[in-house]
Design an enzyme around this catalytic site. Structure first.
Site, PDB file in Angstrom:
ATOM      1  N   LYS A  91      -2.169  32.834 -17.139  1.00  0.00           N
ATOM      2  CA  LYS A  91      -2.428  32.493 -15.788  1.00  0.00           C
ATOM      3  C   LYS A  91      -2.652  33.727 -14.811  1.00  0.00           C
ATOM      4  O   LYS A  91      -2.511  34.854 -15.192  1.00  0.00           O
ATOM      5  CB  LYS A  91      -1.244  31.927 -15.274  1.00  0.00           C
ATOM      6  CG  LYS A  91      -1.535  30.840 -14.055  1.00  0.00           C
ATOM      7  CD  LYS A  91      -1.844  29.567 -14.643  1.00  0.00           C
ATOM      8  CE  LYS A  91      -1.931  28.523 -13.630  1.00  0.00           C
ATOM      9  NZ  LYS A  91      -2.093  27.237 -14.217  1.00  0.00           N
TER      10      LYS A  91
HETATM   11  P1  NAD Z   1      -6.295  22.169  -5.182  1.00  0.00           P
HETATM   12  O1  NAD Z   1      -6.532  23.507  -4.362  1.00  0.00           O
HETATM   13  O2  NAD Z   1      -7.789  21.684  -5.573  1.00  0.00           O
HETATM   14  O3  NAD Z   1      -5.716  21.375  -4.101  1.00  0.00           O
HETATM   15  C1  NAD Z   1      -4.232  21.319  -3.725  1.00  0.00           C
HETATM   16  C2  NAD Z   1      -4.116  20.285  -2.707  1.00  0.00           C
HETATM   17  O4  NAD Z   1      -2.465  20.551  -2.521  1.00  0.00           O
HETATM   18  C3  NAD Z   1      -4.476  20.260  -1.333  1.00  0.00           C
HETATM   19  O5  NAD Z   1      -4.670  19.031  -1.153  1.00  0.00           O
HETATM   20  C4  NAD Z   1      -3.446  21.068  -0.458  1.00  0.00           C
HETATM   21  O6  NAD Z   1      -3.694  20.652   0.828  1.00  0.00           O
HETATM   22  C5  NAD Z   1      -2.357  20.606  -1.121  1.00  0.00           C
HETATM   23  N1  NAD Z   1      -1.233  21.629  -0.909  1.00  0.00           N
HETATM   24  C6  NAD Z   1      -1.383  23.075  -1.101  1.00  0.00           C
HETATM   25  N2  NAD Z   1      -0.002  23.520  -0.935  1.00  0.00           N
HETATM   26  C7  NAD Z   1       0.768  22.496  -0.268  1.00  0.00           C
HETATM   27  C8  NAD Z   1       2.187  22.554   0.205  1.00  0.00           C
HETATM   28  N3  NAD Z   1       2.674  23.433   0.195  1.00  0.00           N
HETATM   29  N4  NAD Z   1       2.439  21.442   0.366  1.00  0.00           N
HETATM   30  C9  NAD Z   1       1.894  19.957   0.546  1.00  0.00           C
HETATM   31  N5  NAD Z   1       0.572  20.237   0.134  1.00  0.00           N
HETATM   32  C10 NAD Z   1      -0.011  21.286  -0.295  1.00  0.00           C
HETATM   33  O7  NAD Z   1      -5.386  22.287  -6.213  1.00  0.00           O
HETATM   34  P2  NAD Z   1      -5.281  21.484  -7.611  1.00  0.00           P
HETATM   35  O8  NAD Z   1      -6.491  22.082  -8.620  1.00  0.00           O
HETATM   36  O9  NAD Z   1      -5.619  20.012  -7.417  1.00  0.00           O
HETATM   37  O10 NAD Z   1      -4.087  21.835  -8.221  1.00  0.00           O
HETATM   38  C11 NAD Z   1      -2.960  20.928  -7.800  1.00  0.00           C
HETATM   39  C12 NAD Z   1      -1.591  21.183  -8.606  1.00  0.00           C
HETATM   40  O11 NAD Z   1      -1.943  20.687  -9.966  1.00  0.00           O
HETATM   41  C13 NAD Z   1      -1.411  22.639  -9.064  1.00  0.00           C
HETATM   42  O12 NAD Z   1       0.042  22.594  -9.126  1.00  0.00           O
HETATM   43  C14 NAD Z   1      -2.092  23.194 -10.166  1.00  0.00           C
HETATM   44  O13 NAD Z   1      -1.288  24.002 -10.940  1.00  0.00           O
HETATM   45  C15 NAD Z   1      -1.751  21.817 -10.826  1.00  0.00           C
HETATM   46  N6  NAD Z   1      -2.715  21.569 -12.029  1.00  0.00           N
HETATM   47  C16 NAD Z   1      -4.325  21.746 -11.611  1.00  0.00           C
HETATM   48  C17 NAD Z   1      -5.328  21.738 -12.723  1.00  0.00           C
HETATM   49  C18 NAD Z   1      -6.678  21.799 -12.418  1.00  0.00           C
HETATM   50  O14 NAD Z   1      -7.331  21.445 -13.412  1.00  0.00           O
HETATM   51  N7  NAD Z   1      -7.002  22.008 -11.311  1.00  0.00           N
HETATM   52  C19 NAD Z   1      -4.727  21.494 -14.002  1.00  0.00           C
HETATM   53  C20 NAD Z   1      -3.360  21.414 -14.255  1.00  0.00           C
HETATM   54  C21 NAD Z   1      -2.458  21.502 -13.198  1.00  0.00           C
END
Ligand code: NAD
Length: 435
Positions: free
Chosen positions: A114
């Site tokens: 990561k």
């Molecule tokens: P992103 O940056 O595309 O979106 C994040 C979203 O969460 C946004 O809507 C933002 O406004 C909101 N957010 C951020 N901080 C926040 C907070 N403190 N309180 C409330 N809302 C908040 O991110 P993503 O890629 O959608 O990832 C979201 C989660 O999923 C993360 O935990 C990430 O580790 C996990 N994840 C992502 C992927 C991927 O392929 N992108 C894969 C596995 C897991």
């Protein structure tokens, strides 16, 4: 200089109690894996901490980035790049460890890593506006600043990415626009996944893959309970790459999504939100603000009496303070570690089922695995093939966990046990642990 063997000695702080660490220790006891061996699985192999002096709008901004290479017993280190203000090295370590477990549970030939880049983009934007270096809106600023940051990051770690030793992907705060900068630095399609459509080695369906997997995990659970999607409701935190696509797929299959919140606010409609319309609004405004339905706070979202609560934003949002108030029957962990270890115990007592991150959000890395294999000479996939492959992997992950679930393990325990057994066995086979 005397070299110690604990990362704490170099980082200058102690690793806080982490959920994955606790779950692994418990799992090792169940599996009769020795404390010495599980300690080797818990620890990361390599940690890079790198200063990044980034020129942004004519000013050099000094940032800190970190890469944790946790375990590559089963394949190259794999894991996303998080760009956020509260990134710290222990969080990156925890997320890397989770990738090791996730890739093992999905049974794909990748390990766990990561990256984290710590930056408060809002504060930086305010400073740049004040100094009259920038005059447009925050979204535009964020796009430009992130490009500058990732170009610097890719420049520092080009050697690592070019070796395909650690293969980054999108995570919170990063996406296709950032991944293409890494490709630009290496010119190797296998050095990074999550590349935009059309860029050498891209994978149709990768962008939606994590949300698709979250949707499929929820749909499989509905099937298991004998409930039609039309009879079910869902509440989602986060409307980014994971939350937005999960909402779209749920909506398309007939589930009523009654509430969504994120950093820009929240929307609520007990009859079910029109996700197509909401997505259009969000794309044009960059926020929920101004949308026609009622507003919603995170606190109220968590209390909604929905069938499914899908935290798909950041980690640790459900903790011992609010776990007792959760209104949903099932939590599908779209985000990584959205529920703390303590909160897990409260929710189990309360009868709330948790479909854990290690399984529920594995769709992204499953798709990344295809993207990587395709780039090193494998078959070319269509979007439907990507989705069908994700469904197959979810079915086989579930089948691997089922005998343990039948013995009374929670899904989280079953997932960690399956993953730990696989990582431990491979480390033994590779001579990384004593027999
Ligand atoms: P992103 O940056 O595309 O979106 C994040 C979203 O969460 C946004 O809507 C933002 O406004 C909101 N957010 C951020 N901080 C926040 C907070 N403190 N309180 C409330 N809302 C908040 O991110 P993503 O890629 O959608 O990832 C979201 C989660 O999923 C993360 O935990 C990430 O580790 C996990 N994840 C992502 C992927 C991927 O392929 N992108 C894969 C596995 C897991």
């Amino acid at each position: 200089m005397k070299l110690g063997n604990r990362l704490e000695e170099y980082v200058g702080s102690k690793e806080p109690q982490t959920r994955s660490g606790m779950l692994l220790l418990e799992s090792a006891k169940r599996l009769r894996i020795s404390p010495e061996d599980v300690a080797e699985v818990i620890k990361p192999y390599t940690v890079y901490i790198q200063r990044l002096p980034v020129p942004i709008m004519g000013k050099v901004v000094n940032l800190i980035s970190g890469i944790v290479l946790h375990n590559r017993a089963r394949g190259p280190y794999k894991g996303g790049i998080r760009i956020a203000k509260d990134v710290d090295i222990w969080e990156t370590t925890e997320l890397a460890r989770l990738m090791t477990l996730k890739t093992a549970l999905a049974d794909i030939g990748l390990g766990g890593g990561k990256s984290g880049i710590s930056v408060d983009l809002r504060a930086l934007y305010a400073a740049m506006v004040k100094e009259k270096r920038f005059g447009a809106d925050f979204r535009e600023f964020s796009r430009i600043a992130k490009a500058d940051i990732i170009i610097e990051f890719a420049d520092h770690f080009r050697w690592l990415f070019s070796q395909r030793h650690y293969i980054p992907a999108p995570d919170m705060g990063s996406g296709e626009e950032e991944m293409v900068r890494i490709y630009n630095a290496t010119l190797d399609p296998a050095s990074v996944t999550g590349k935009p459509d059309g860029v050498e080695g891209w994978l149709p369906g990768r962008t939606e893959a994590t949300g698709y997997g979250v949707w499929y995990a929820a749909i499989k659970d509905m099937e298991r309970r004998g409930r039609a999607p039309e009879q079910c409701t869902a509440a989602i935190q986060g409307f980014g790459k994971v939350g937005m696509y999960a909402a779209q797929f749920l909506y398309q299959s007939g589930v009523r999504v009654i509430g969504i919140t994120d950093l820009t606010g929240g929307v609520y409609d007990p009859e079910g939100l029109d996700i197509t319309d909401l997505t259009k609004h969000y794309a044009s405004k960059g926020a929920f603000k101004g949308y026609k339905t009622r507003n919603l706070t995170h606190q109220r979202l968590f209390r909604l009496k929905a069938d499914y609560l899908i935290p798909a934003a950041t980690g640790h949002v459900i903790d011992s303070k609010n776990a007792g108030e959760i209104g949903a029957k099932v939590i599908v962990e779209g985000a990584n570690m959205p529920v703390t270890y303590d909160a897990m115990q409260i929710l189990i007592q309360k009868g709330v089922e948790i479909i854990p991150d290690v399984y529920a959000n594995a769709g992204g890395v499953i798709a990344s695995n295809i993207e990587y294999r395709q780039a090193v000479g494998g078959d070319t996939f269509t979007r439907e093939m990507t989705f069908s492959h994700i469904r197959e992997r979810f079915d086989s992950m579930y089948e691997a966990m089922l005998p343990l679930i039948k013995k009374g393990r929670t899904m989280s325990e079953a997932g960690i046990d399956t993953a730990l057994l696989r990582v431990h066995r491979t480390m033994l086979e590779r001579g990384q642990l004593s027999r």
